[in-house]
Write a protein that holds these residues in place. Structure first.
Motif, PDB file in Angstrom:
ATOM      1  N   ARG A 321       0.984  -1.132   0.097  1.00 22.03           N
ATOM      2  CA  ARG A 321       0.057   0.029  -0.105  1.00 22.03           C
ATOM      3  C   ARG A 321       0.996   1.474  -0.086  1.00 22.03           C
ATOM      4  NH1 ARG A 321      -5.665  -0.725   2.290  1.00 22.03           N
ATOM      5  NH2 ARG A 321      -5.772   1.604   2.379  1.00 22.03           N
ATOM      6  N   SER A 322       0.289   2.012  -0.774  1.00 25.38           N
ATOM      7  CA  SER A 322       1.287   3.480  -0.722  1.00 25.38           C
ATOM      8  C   SER A 322       0.773   4.367   0.245  1.00 25.38           C
ATOM      9  CB  SER A 322       0.977   4.218  -2.029  1.00 25.38           C
ATOM     10  OG  SER A 322      -0.532   4.219  -2.453  1.00 25.38           O
ATOM     11  N   ASP A 323      -0.204   4.083   0.951  1.00 27.07           N
ATOM     12  CA  ASP A 323      -0.513   5.008   2.069  1.00 27.07           C
ATOM     13  C   ASP A 323      -0.198   4.694   3.265  1.00 27.07           C
ATOM     14  OD1 ASP A 323      -2.027   2.827   2.011  1.00 27.07           O
ATOM     15  OD2 ASP A 323      -4.052   3.970   2.569  1.00 27.07           O
ATOM     16  N   ASP A 325       3.322   4.386   5.515  1.00 24.59           N
ATOM     17  CA  ASP A 325       4.401   4.923   5.592  1.00 24.59           C
ATOM     18  C   ASP A 325       5.804   3.948   5.857  1.00 24.59           C
ATOM     19  OD1 ASP A 325       4.445   4.618   8.252  1.00 24.59           O
ATOM     20  OD2 ASP A 325       4.062   6.809   8.727  1.00 24.59           O
ATOM     21  N   THR A 359       9.054  -5.073  -2.284  1.00 22.58           N
ATOM     22  CA  THR A 359       7.936  -4.755  -1.841  1.00 22.58           C
ATOM     23  C   THR A 359       7.891  -4.364  -0.246  1.00 22.58           C
ATOM     24  OG1 THR A 359       6.631  -6.162  -3.451  1.00 22.58           O
ATOM     25  CG2 THR A 359       5.286  -5.023  -1.773  1.00 22.58           C
TER      26      THR A 359
END
Length: 429
Positions: A321-323, A325, A359
């Motif tokens: 997930r990009s959201d 951190d 990833t």
């Protein structure tokens, strides 16, 4: 001289006392050996019991012993109702055979065909003598329509009788009938009064079952009653709150009720039922809001460290997930590493993929191979396939090619289809 003699006698007495104390040392009682069996046939052979036709000719005490095992074994997959009931229905009935017959009916799914009238007569006769389970079993046959016309009214009368005399199955059936209005007018408060006679853990399960049935009407009154029952179920038995939590959080209950359910799960902390925690985390994940997703990930981390495969799978998704951190991803990796170190294969596989593709972590073929090898050595066919292909594709060393092929062969032997296909392709080249 007397003094010396007195000292000698004292020494002898002390020695005798010590010897007695040593003789009284009791060795710890060894734990009983728990016998486990895959099925009834395995149990029957281990006990030396004959096949059913021969067993039916045994004396009554022996038949009762064998039938008890066949009908009431704690492990349901070990039971054999056909065998057990055949022994009970051979020859004239007795008090003992009828009472075991009733217990068997309450614990197993079974029909008696043309023997049903005789079974009902035996149950009714023994019920009149005060057998609680016979009363409940008679009611069950009427309720389910087992080889008799289904009759809710008659079933309820028998169930209520069983409940009055304190039979737990009768209490449960009476409560459910009242909650549904089946065979008697619907009366949820009365249903709860009967349920209150059960011990908390059993009452909690009954509340969940009652809620599951009455929510089907979708009326506001039943929705409210259902949600109240589910919340009470969670409060009565927090360590087994998974099923009521799943229903509360996945069906169309008001948001305020779902928030109350989540608050109850949070209040239990790490002692909360893992199933309830997983359901809560899945619901939070679906909300796709930063705060909710972060809480879901935190829960999944806790469960992953305990080896929960579903939680490990969600953490794999969280790494992508990009959201999330870098700090969050580092914590995820830490939890996965802890799970992998504890021997959980799925965690090693996720880390192998993460390091292979980069990833959520810095890509490292060496680290990826380490984790894939850890999973492969635990006989995971998919990990064996991935490791084998990785070794064949990533180096030009003959020894790595040979080792890679060996892992593919192990994977194929474990039934992994991609490994078979890869070996066929290698053989054709």
């Amino acid at each position: 001289m007397k003094t010396i003699l007195r000292i000698s006698l004292t020494a002898l007495m002390a020695t005798a006392t010590m010897a007695t104390a040593e003789a009284r040392v009791v060795k710890p009682t060894p734990r009983p050996v728990v016998e486990t069996y895959a099925n009834w046939e395995e149990l029957r052979l281990a006990k030396g019991w004959p096949e059913v036709n021969a067993a039916a000719k045994l004396p009554l005490p022996k038949r009762l012993l064998i039938a008890t095992a066949a009908l009431t074994a704690p492990d349901r997959k070990v039971r054999d109702p056909n065998y057990g009931f055949a022994l009970l229905l051979t020859g004239p009935t007795s008090r003992d055979t009828t009472r075991l017959l009733a217990k068997g009916i309450l614990m197993n799914d079974y029909v008696f065909g043309d023997r049903t009238p005789a079974v009902l007569r035996a149950l009714a006769a023994e019920a009149m003598r005060g057998c609680k389970s016979c009363v409940a079993a008679y009611g069950l046959i009427q309720y389910a329509g087992l080889d008799v016309p289904q009759n809710d009214v008659v079933a309820y009368k028998w169930y209520r009788w069983a409940a009055v005399v304190g039979n737990a199955k009768g209490i449960e059936a009476t409560s459910l009938a009242l909650a549904e209005g089946r065979g008697t007018p619907k009366n949820i408060p009365e249903a709860k009064k009967w349920a209150a006679r059960l011990e908390p853990a059993r009452r909690a399960k009954l509340y969940t079952e009652m809620a599951t049935r009455i929510v089907l009407s979708k009326t506001p009154e039943d929705m409210a009653a259902s949600s109240e029952l589910l919340l009470q179920s969670m409060a009565l038995n927090p360590v087994d709150a998974g099923r009521p939590a799943k229903q509360l959080l996945n069906l169309d209950y008001p948001a305020s009720v779902q928030d109350e359910a989540m608050a109850a799960i949070r209040a239990e902390g790490r002692a909360a039922d893992p199933n309830a925690l997983k359901v809560m985390a899945q619901v939070l994940w679906k909300r796709d809001q930063p705060q909710a997703v972060n809480e879901a990930i935190s829960i999944f981390r806790t469960l992953a460290e305990r080896g929960n495969a579903d939680a490990i799978d969600y953490l794999s998704k969280a790494l992508a997930r990009s959201d999330v951190d870098k700090k969050g991803k580092d914590l995820i990796v830490s939890s996965l590493q802890s799970a992998a170190a504890s021997g959980y294969v799925s965690a090693s596989k996720v880390l192998g993929d993460a390091y292979y593709y980069g990833t959520g972590v810095t890509a490292s073929l060496e680290t990826a191979q380490t984790y894939r090898e850890s999973a492969a050595k635990q006989n995971d066919p998919e990990a064996q396939y991935l490791l084998g292909m990785m070794m064949l594709q990533s180096t030009d060393k003959p020894q790595d090619d040979a080792t890679g092929r060996q892992w593919l062969e192990k994977s194929a032997a474990g039934g992994y289809p991609l490994a078979r296909a890869a070996l066929q392709k290698l053989s054709s080249n």
